[in-house]
Design a protein around this motif. Structure first.
Motif, PDB file in Angstrom:
ATOM      1  N   PRO A 115       5.569   2.388   0.482  1.00  0.00           N
ATOM      2  CA  PRO A 115       6.472   2.228   1.836  1.00  0.00           C
ATOM      3  C   PRO A 115       6.247   3.107   2.829  1.00  0.00           C
ATOM      4  O   PRO A 115       6.178   2.570   3.991  1.00  0.00           O
ATOM      5  CB  PRO A 115       8.064   2.180   1.321  1.00  0.00           C
ATOM      6  CG  PRO A 115       7.799   2.150  -0.086  1.00  0.00           C
ATOM      7  CD  PRO A 115       6.506   2.766  -0.782  1.00  0.00           C
ATOM      8  N   LYS A 116       6.002   4.251   2.480  1.00  0.00           N
ATOM      9  CA  LYS A 116       5.485   5.109   3.782  1.00  0.00           C
ATOM     10  C   LYS A 116       4.209   5.088   4.389  1.00  0.00           C
ATOM     11  O   LYS A 116       4.059   5.224   5.534  1.00  0.00           O
ATOM     12  CB  LYS A 116       5.531   6.713   3.195  1.00  0.00           C
ATOM     13  CG  LYS A 116       5.582   7.687   4.192  1.00  0.00           C
ATOM     14  CD  LYS A 116       5.866   9.269   3.733  1.00  0.00           C
ATOM     15  CE  LYS A 116       5.543  10.189   4.637  1.00  0.00           C
ATOM     16  NZ  LYS A 116       6.034  11.388   4.231  1.00  0.00           N
ATOM     17  N   PHE A 117       3.112   4.618   3.762  1.00  0.00           N
ATOM     18  CA  PHE A 117       1.909   4.452   4.119  1.00  0.00           C
ATOM     19  C   PHE A 117       1.315   3.124   3.989  1.00  0.00           C
ATOM     20  O   PHE A 117      -0.065   3.081   4.862  1.00  0.00           O
ATOM     21  CB  PHE A 117       0.955   5.531   3.265  1.00  0.00           C
ATOM     22  CG  PHE A 117       1.525   7.233   3.469  1.00  0.00           C
ATOM     23  CD1 PHE A 117       1.243   7.665   4.727  1.00  0.00           C
ATOM     24  CD2 PHE A 117       1.988   7.612   2.311  1.00  0.00           C
ATOM     25  CE1 PHE A 117       1.787   8.951   4.838  1.00  0.00           C
ATOM     26  CE2 PHE A 117       2.206   8.807   2.348  1.00  0.00           C
ATOM     27  CZ  PHE A 117       2.417   9.679   3.662  1.00  0.00           C
ATOM     28  N   THR A 118       1.641   1.981   3.652  1.00  0.00           N
ATOM     29  CA  THR A 118       0.919   0.907   3.793  1.00  0.00           C
ATOM     30  C   THR A 118       1.836  -0.265   4.614  1.00  0.00           C
ATOM     31  O   THR A 118       1.114  -1.361   4.689  1.00  0.00           O
ATOM     32  CB  THR A 118       0.949   0.407   2.384  1.00  0.00           C
ATOM     33  OG1 THR A 118       2.361  -0.226   1.837  1.00  0.00           O
ATOM     34  CG2 THR A 118       0.325   1.224   1.169  1.00  0.00           C
ATOM     35  N   GLY A 119       2.746   0.154   5.277  1.00  0.00           N
ATOM     36  CA  GLY A 119       3.269  -0.871   6.395  1.00  0.00           C
ATOM     37  C   GLY A 119       4.157  -1.874   5.812  1.00  0.00           C
ATOM     38  O   GLY A 119       4.422  -2.779   6.213  1.00  0.00           O
ATOM     39  N   VAL A 120       4.638  -1.704   4.614  1.00  0.00           N
ATOM     40  CA  VAL A 120       5.562  -2.602   3.916  1.00  0.00           C
ATOM     41  C   VAL A 120       6.942  -2.350   3.989  1.00  0.00           C
ATOM     42  O   VAL A 120       7.698  -2.954   3.405  1.00  0.00           O
ATOM     43  CB  VAL A 120       5.121  -3.064   2.542  1.00  0.00           C
ATOM     44  CG1 VAL A 120       3.561  -3.875   2.534  1.00  0.00           C
ATOM     45  CG2 VAL A 120       5.265  -1.686   1.639  1.00  0.00           C
ATOM     46  N   ALA A 121       7.355  -1.161   4.544  1.00  0.00           N
ATOM     47  CA  ALA A 121       8.594  -0.430   4.417  1.00  0.00           C
ATOM     48  C   ALA A 121       9.605  -1.436   5.263  1.00  0.00           C
ATOM     49  O   ALA A 121      10.775  -1.593   4.397  1.00  0.00           O
ATOM     50  CB  ALA A 121       8.831   0.715   5.251  1.00  0.00           C
ATOM     51  N   SER A 122       9.359  -2.298   5.785  1.00  0.00           N
ATOM     52  CA  SER A 122      10.543  -3.172   6.493  1.00  0.00           C
ATOM     53  C   SER A 122      10.887  -4.333   5.526  1.00  0.00           C
ATOM     54  O   SER A 122      11.968  -4.996   5.784  1.00  0.00           O
ATOM     55  CB  SER A 122       9.878  -3.790   8.065  1.00  0.00           C
ATOM     56  OG  SER A 122       8.701  -4.661   7.508  1.00  0.00           O
TER      57      SER A 122
END
Length: 269
Positions: A115-122
């Motif tokens: 979540p922190k580094f691949t852009g899927v946190a949202s």
């Protein structure tokens, strides 16, 4: 992307076959540990979640083509991209607004890293990390040998591990590149995510055991023994421990969290 499967309990399917559940609308992505695959490590937990009405997805990440039955070997950064792509595919297939993640060991570390580094946190809602080597691990003291000669032997150890095909082993040791990047001074828990970290006081691989925890506001860090004092489960056994499973269910559905009768715990270390 490595081998993967969609495995939904029948009660979690609507008439069109879409992976949805009224009680548990978030699909759950399960992430195995180092050296494991999607059909072992968390496979019994996955069945347990399906029986509770959860729609689950799992994949073997970080495997080399020549060794497809051993996952989690590639560098954390490489595997994280693979996992991020898989999570996006799960959302697209299910049309779910949010995805939950449950990971064990390296998979737990990835549940923090992705979540922190691949852009899927949202598109992530709840994360349950079981025994993550959040701050690096000595692997029960074995990794201390890498520092016998200071940074010189640590760098040599890094070269050896990457040469033999276990970049993740190097990344997750003390001073590993993935550990340094995750703990870069910026929050690990991303906005909109709910994070629970579960550890055992008897974990013999993620040592010291408190290094699993994410010491940030809003993170629920807990030892299994706080709820079940007589459960002396070790690192591998945490994936198969019914007490851990019940803690996971409560973390995934905190509105309906319920007390449970503690078992003696998984005897396997």
């Amino acid at each position: 992307m490595g081998k993967a499967r969609l495995a939904c309990h029948a009660d979690a399917l609507d008439p069109t076959g879409t992976a949805m559940s009224a009680a548990h609308p978030n699909p759950v992505v399960l992430l195995h540990g180092l050296g494991a695959t999607y059909y072992e490590d968390l496979n019994y937990l996955e069945l347990f979640l399906q029986q509770k009405g959860y729609c689950t997805f799992s994949l073997t990440y970080g495997a080399f083509p020549a060794f497809p039955y051993v996952g989690g070997l590639k560098k954390i950064s490489d595997s994280s991209q693979e996992i991020g792509t898989f999570i996006r595919a799960v959302q697209q297939q299910t049309a779910a607004s949010k995805i939950d993640i449950v990971g064990h060991s390296e998979g737990a570390f990835q549940s923090l890293y992705v979540p922190k580094f691949t852009g899927v946190a949202s598109i992530i809602d709840k994360i349950v990390a079981i025994a993550p080597p959040t701050h690096g691990t000595t692997f029960g003291g074995i990794y201390d040998l890498a520092y016998v000669g200071g940074n010189v032997t640590r760098q040599l150890n890094s070269v050896i591990l990457n040469t033999v095909g276990c970049g993740a082993c190097d990344d997750l040791g003390p001073g590993g590149s993935a550990v340094i990047r995750l703990n870069d001074g910026k929050p690990i828990k991303q906005p909109g995510n709910t994070l629970t970290v579960i550890a055992s006081q008897d974990d013999e691989l993620v040592t010291p055991t408190y290094t699993a925890f994410v010491n940030e506001t809003g993170v629920n860090n807990l030892y299994i023994q706080t709820t079940c004092p007589n459960d002396r489960v070790g690192h591998v056994g945490e994936a198969y421990d019914t007490n851990v499973w019940n803690l996971i269910v409560n973390a995934l559905d905190p509105v309906h969290a319920a007390p449970f009768a503690c078992s003696s715990g998984c005897p396997g270390k």
